[in-house]
Design an enzyme around this catalytic site. Structure first.
Site: not given
Ligand code: NAD
Length: 441
Positions: A159-160, A260-261, A268, A271, A335
């Protein structure tokens, strides 16, 4: 082990850094040169508590490196993690956009030179493992080579805001494999994190892919469930805070995600819930509960607008103050945050101005409204309420669980406070002569 991460942002950067922290040799790749250059100087382009220190320590030790060189990335790793984004598709917002994932699979097939494992860390719809397998096979075939590889699913649950801890001490590690060789490799990667309370669950690829969606859909459903009750609670003049507390005291239910909110934001949950429902359709399956969770959330995001409409004849000329922009506290990620949705709707309603503050997410949001003169982002939290008609609380930062209501009352022109996260109390009405409206109370 030599490990490469493709996609160095929230999920990828934390994964790469934490794997270096436990002893692996990690190369993080991204197509964004600015991010990589900044990371090389230990400048973390995201706000994530504890991450900066780990990045610095591991780059200094030489176990963590950053590059934009995709070929070097594939050649470096025995394990190649794909952690690129899977945002909503541009044409069909209910679907996951897999173009970035496919691109990395192509790159892998293009450059791989010996047995390696391609690991989907990104959240991807069930069946994507097979899709990646086909892409990689095709690319290797085009090169007229015969190089062995395996595809693995290893969804991420961090989790962020608490990402480092979540990665290093996870509730569980889920790994979907189809060969003993790749299972052993995955075990070697995660062995340093394995302990009594941290189990590694090995399953097949499709189940691993679906576990991630099931977990997010369940959390979303809990939030939408309590919001459904909250909306009814308003109609019958009941109090959702009491209701949810007495419901969650039942040990079978548990309290997390039952507040609630104004609904869930986050890059995530929205989407992934939509993508799961859409994937269901592709398999001729109708997800009824999960689709309802999504519908309720869409309504809930606009709840603040509903309240405003009930309080003012017109929203034209309204001066709106907003506290907090990120989708939740302790992150700068905006986001799909409630703030973005609310700001856009208010602008369409011709409000006079919107003044918004967030302790860390402001720079991200600012970018989106560079050309909108009616939106401003003062640097001090109390500056946003100056001359405002209404203050909207959209994210529950701890910093202001007990703000200076006297100061707020003095600064505001009109005196309405809408608490979208139920963190304040009705008593402020009498105590500070403010009009206070929250959700379901
Ligand atoms: P994001 O979209 O913010 O970051 C993705 C990164 O990938 C970007 O920096 C982009 O420049 C890079 N990128 C794109 N194409 C590329 C390529 N061909 N080669 C190298 N780099 C490339 O995504 P995020 O929030 O880090 O999430 C990534 C995945 O993890 C998603 O599927 C998301 O659902 C999943 N996830 C995210 C979180 C979260 O807390 N953000 C938690 C669990 C799972």
């Amino acid at each position: 082990m030599n490990i490469t991460i493709f996609g160095t942002w929230y999920a990828g950067l934390v994964t790469g850094t934490c794997l270096a922290e436990v002893g692996h040799d990690v190369l993080c790749i991204d197509v964004d040169t600015r991010k990589i250059e900044s990371l090389k100087k230990w400048n973390i382009p995201i706000y994530e508590p504890g991450l900066e220190e780990l990045v610095e320590r591991n780059t200094k030790s030489g176990r963590l490196n950053f590059s934009t060189d995709a070929k070097a990335g594939v050649l470096h790793g025995k394990a190649i993690f794909n952690a690129v984004g899977t945002p909503p598709d541009r044409e069909n917002k209910n679907k996951a956009d897999l173009s970035y994932v496919k691109e990395v699979a192509k790159t892998f097939g293009n450059y791989t030179n010996e047995y390696k494992v391609f690991i989907n860390k990104s959240t991807v719809p069930v069946g994507t493992g097979k899709l990646c397998q086909d892409i990689i096979k095709h690319e290797i075939y085009k090169r007229e080579k015969n190089i062995a590889f395996d595809v693995v699913s290893n969804p991420e649950f961090l989790r962020e805001g608490t990402a480092v801890k979540d990665f290093l001490v996870p509730d569980r590690i889920v790994v979907g494999t189809e060969s003993e060789k790749s299972q052993k490799l995955m075990h070697d990667i995660y062995k340093p994190l394995e302990r009594e309370e941290v189990k590694i669950l090995f399953t097949d690829i499709k189940s691993a892919e679906l576990i991630k969606y099931a977990a997010n859909a369940f959390l979303a459903t809990k939030i939408s469930f309590i919001n459904d009750i909250a909306n009814f609670s308003e109609k019958v003049w009941a109090n959702i805070t009491d209701i949810s507390e007495w419901v969650w005291l039942d040990k079978r239910i548990w309290k997390n995600f039952l507040s609630a909110g104004i609904g869930y934001g986050w890059s995530c949950l929205p989407k992934d819930v939509k993508a799961l429902v859409e994937t269901g359709k592709e398999y001729d399956y109708d997800f009824q509960i999960i689709a309802a969770a999504d519908r309720i959330n869409e309504y809930q995001k606009l709840k603040v607008l509903e309240i405003l409409k009930s309080q003012f004849k017109t929203l034209k000329w309204l001066r709106v103050a907003i506290w907090w922009l990120a989708f939740k506290p302790n992150t700068d990620d905006t986001r799909e945050s409630a703030a973005g949705v609310v700001i856009n709707k208010l602008l369409k309603k011709d409000v006079a101005c919107i003044s918004a503050y967030d302790p860390i997410a402001t720079p991200h949001m600012k970018q989106e409204y560079l050309h909108e003169k009616r939106v401003s982002f003062p640097e001090q939290s109390y500056d946003v309420v100056e001359d405002a008609d209404v203050l909207l609380l959209l994210t529950e930062w701890d910093e202001f669980r007990a703000p200076d209501f006297k100061k707020i009352k003095k600064s505001m022109k009109w005196n309405l406070i809408i608490d979208g996260r139920n963190i304040w109390d009705q008593s402020i009405e009498d105590e500070f002569d403010l009009k206070y409206i929250s959700i379901g109370r």
